[in-house]
Motif scaffolding. Structure first.
Motif, PDB file in Angstrom:
ATOM      1  N   ARG A 171       0.818  -1.210   0.000  1.00 20.10           N
ATOM      2  CA  ARG A 171       0.000   0.000   0.000  1.00 20.10           C
ATOM      3  C   ARG A 171       0.857   1.268   0.000  1.00 20.10           C
ATOM      4  NH1 ARG A 171      -5.100  -2.611   1.683  1.00 20.10           N
ATOM      5  NH2 ARG A 171      -6.205  -0.665   2.102  1.00 20.10           N
TER       6      ARG A 171
ATOM      7  N   GLU B  55      -5.480   6.122   3.632  1.00 20.18           N
ATOM      8  CA  GLU B  55      -6.549   5.144   3.502  1.00 20.18           C
ATOM      9  C   GLU B  55      -7.862   5.880   3.203  1.00 20.18           C
ATOM     10  OE1 GLU B  55      -6.245   1.990   3.351  1.00 20.18           O
ATOM     11  OE2 GLU B  55      -4.239   1.612   4.182  1.00 20.18           O
TER      12      GLU B  55
ATOM     13  N   TYR C  35      -4.159 -10.295   0.575  1.00 22.59           N
ATOM     14  CA  TYR C  35      -3.681  -9.936  -0.755  1.00 22.59           C
ATOM     15  C   TYR C  35      -3.535 -11.218  -1.568  1.00 22.59           C
ATOM     16  CZ  TYR C  35      -0.321  -8.311  -4.307  1.00 22.59           C
ATOM     17  OH  TYR C  35       0.333  -8.023  -5.478  1.00 22.59           O
TER      18      TYR C  35
ATOM     19  N   CYS D  15      -6.378  -2.754  -3.579  1.00 24.67           N
ATOM     20  CA  CYS D  15      -6.663  -2.398  -2.197  1.00 24.67           C
ATOM     21  C   CYS D  15      -8.125  -1.985  -2.078  1.00 24.67           C
ATOM     22  CB  CYS D  15      -5.785  -1.219  -1.751  1.00 24.67           C
ATOM     23  SG  CYS D  15      -4.016  -1.497  -1.870  1.00 24.67           S
TER      24      CYS D  15
ATOM     25  N   TRP E 218      -8.501  -5.938   0.960  1.00 29.18           N
ATOM     26  CA  TRP E 218      -8.276  -5.892  -0.476  1.00 29.18           C
ATOM     27  C   TRP E 218      -9.547  -6.371  -1.180  1.00 29.18           C
ATOM     28  CZ3 TRP E 218      -4.680  -6.833   3.149  1.00 29.18           C
ATOM     29  CH2 TRP E 218      -3.440  -6.193   3.039  1.00 29.18           C
TER      30      TRP E 218
END
Length: 484
Positions: free
Chosen positions: A183, A205, A268, A280, A287
């Protein structure tokens, strides 16, 4: 109050949401797409600002008091677009959109570099942002040299709202520059396309604060007090937040301009060979995997333009009782296809047309062709290790009972239809605005909606749909050499 702003391809939608997540009001303003050459798809970013202002003015006219109480704003938007800015944040050229396929040669070149799939977990698709910049570097070198920042569409709106260059993980994952597992931007991949981290916005985020609403706009809209702007999400992740598709195993099917089969994961799980996207999610530590078709309701809208009948009228002509597939098959590749073919040059077709083929048969074939393209997505997700037991339908096309019955039968999965049709992308954005402004627990906010009804597969037609799907699968390799 919390405001969701969704920048779509065909328009901007704004939605006001109360603290109890009741939708107070919404408004939309349309957008046009410019197609200057075959395979090109562009919009002027300043038009997005104008459309957003028009939509918010509609809200202000009828709901000024509610608008004045806004404390948080969430953004969602069409993904992959390339907004190029100079050092003074001036737009250098029209935005190259997600469904623009001009950079297919550049995409193939980047994809041949094994570092891209290894770091991003995805094929470098022609619609992604990185190959667009390589195309600009090759064909418009002066613009490339003048580029100081590369923003995604919704993040250009954020720049206007807050003055900040910020993006978030779900949207950034569709650029081919993000290390999706960790990320963060990949310096290696940026360097491979002639860029550096300085060209990129900062990353947060989707649930985190990402700027404050500028005083000038707050005063113009009659908003009192500070307003937090959330990181937000790309359109599919925002839809997932609106639909409560945030925990492992939850899935939705979006029947919009493009089509998406979206499954949330807590790990992931890349598998680029299947042409499945691994991105993501908007929530930290999550994810998602998804298959994407480029022309879903766009296919029916195309037929509408050809026949002169509205998409709603075309759907209504079929009634609500599902028919067995006819001899007519439609491939919905009007602007190429992503999952599973990764083919920017393939184009759509009708086969099996005869004297008895009328408008309703063509409509039926278009809906079945899109349903079978979703079936291709389902099979690709299975190859990537994701097994679905049911899906929730979202998007404008989900208003067609016939289309949903065709999809349920083609997928052989139950399709849940939510009670509240407003729980879409703008609603998911508003939820992210609430979380960023209040610090609320994302899982407690992003809950699934009540289900109005469930559409089960038509068991009596399963064999007929399987035979039609087998015919559909044979057509792509048959026409590939003559349509591209």
């Amino acid at each position: 109050m919390y405001l969701g702003i969704d920048l779509g391809t065909s328009g901007v939608k704004v939605l006001l949401m109360a603290p109890d997540q009741t939708v107070v009001a919404s408004a939309t303003s349309p957008l046009d797409v410019q197609r200057r050459q075959t395979g090109w798809s562009e919009q002027n970013p300043t038009d997005w600002i104008s459309a957003t202002e028009q939509a918010i003015e509609q809200l202000k006219a009828d709901h000024a008091k509610a608008l004045s109480a806004v404390k948080g704003i969430g953004l969602s938007g069409q993904m992959h677009g390339a907004v190029l800015l100079d050092r003074a944040d001036r737009v250098l050229r029209p935005c190259i959109l997600w469904n623009d396929t001009r950079s297919h040669v550049e995409a193939a070149t980047l994809d041949a570099d094994p570092r891209f799939r290894k770091i991003t977990g995805n094929i470098v698709f022609p619609g992604f942002t990185a190959p667009k910049l390589v195309w600009v570097k090759k064909h418009e070198p002066a613009i490339f040299e003048a580029t100081a920042k590369v923003l995604l569409p919704k993040d250009y709106l954020r720049l206007w709202l807050t003055g900040e260059h910020i993006s978030e993980m779900s949207d950034a994952a569709g650029t081919s520059w993000l290390d999706v597992k960790h990320r963060t931007w990949s310096d290696v991949l940026l360097e491979a396309t002639g860029l550096t981290r300085a060209h990129m916005p900062a990353l947060v985020e989707g649930t985190q604060p990402a700027g404050m609403l500028r005083k000038e706009l707050a005063e113009r809209w009659g908003v009192s007090g500070p307003v937090t702007v959330a990181g937000g999400a790309g359109d599919n992740a925002a839809s997932a937040c609106g639909a409560g598709t945030v925990s492992a195993g939850a899935a939705f099917l979006s029947l919009g301009t493009s089509g998406v089969l979206f499954a949330a994961t807590d790990r992931y799980l890349p598998n680029p060979e299947s042409a499945v996207h691994t991105f993501c999610h908007a929530l930290p530590g999550t994810w998602h995997q998804m298959g994407v078709i480029l022309s879903a309701t766009d296919s029916l809208n195309w037929l509408s333009g050809i026949t002169g009948a509205s998409a709603a009228d075309l759907s209504a002509e079929l009634g609500e009782s599902l028919r067995a597939p006819s001899s007519v098959t439609f491939l919905p590749y009007l602007s190429g296809e992503r999952t599973p073919h990764n083919d920017a040059l393939i184009r759509g077709s009708f086969t099996g047309i005869e004297h008895a083929t009328d408008r309703s048969r063509l409509t039926q074939a278009v809906m079945e062709g899109v349903a079978f393209a979703f079936r291709d997505n389902l099979e690709a997700l299975r190859q990537a290790g994701t097994v679905l037991e049911r899906v929730m339908a979202v998007g404008g096309g989900s208003r067609s009972p016939y289309w949903l019955k065709a999809i349920a039968t083609a997928l052989n999965l139950p399709v849940d239809v939510p009670e509240d049709s407003d729980r879409g992308t703008a609603f998911g954005a508003a939820r992210l605005g609430l979380i960023a402004a209040t610090g609320a627990d994302p899982a407690s906010v992003c809950t699934p909606p009540p289900i109005a009804r469930t559409i089960e597969p038509e068991r009596s037609l399963r064999d007929a749909f399987e035979e039609a799907y087998a015919r559909f699968r044979k057509l792509y390799p048959a026409i590939r050499g003559v349509s591209s």
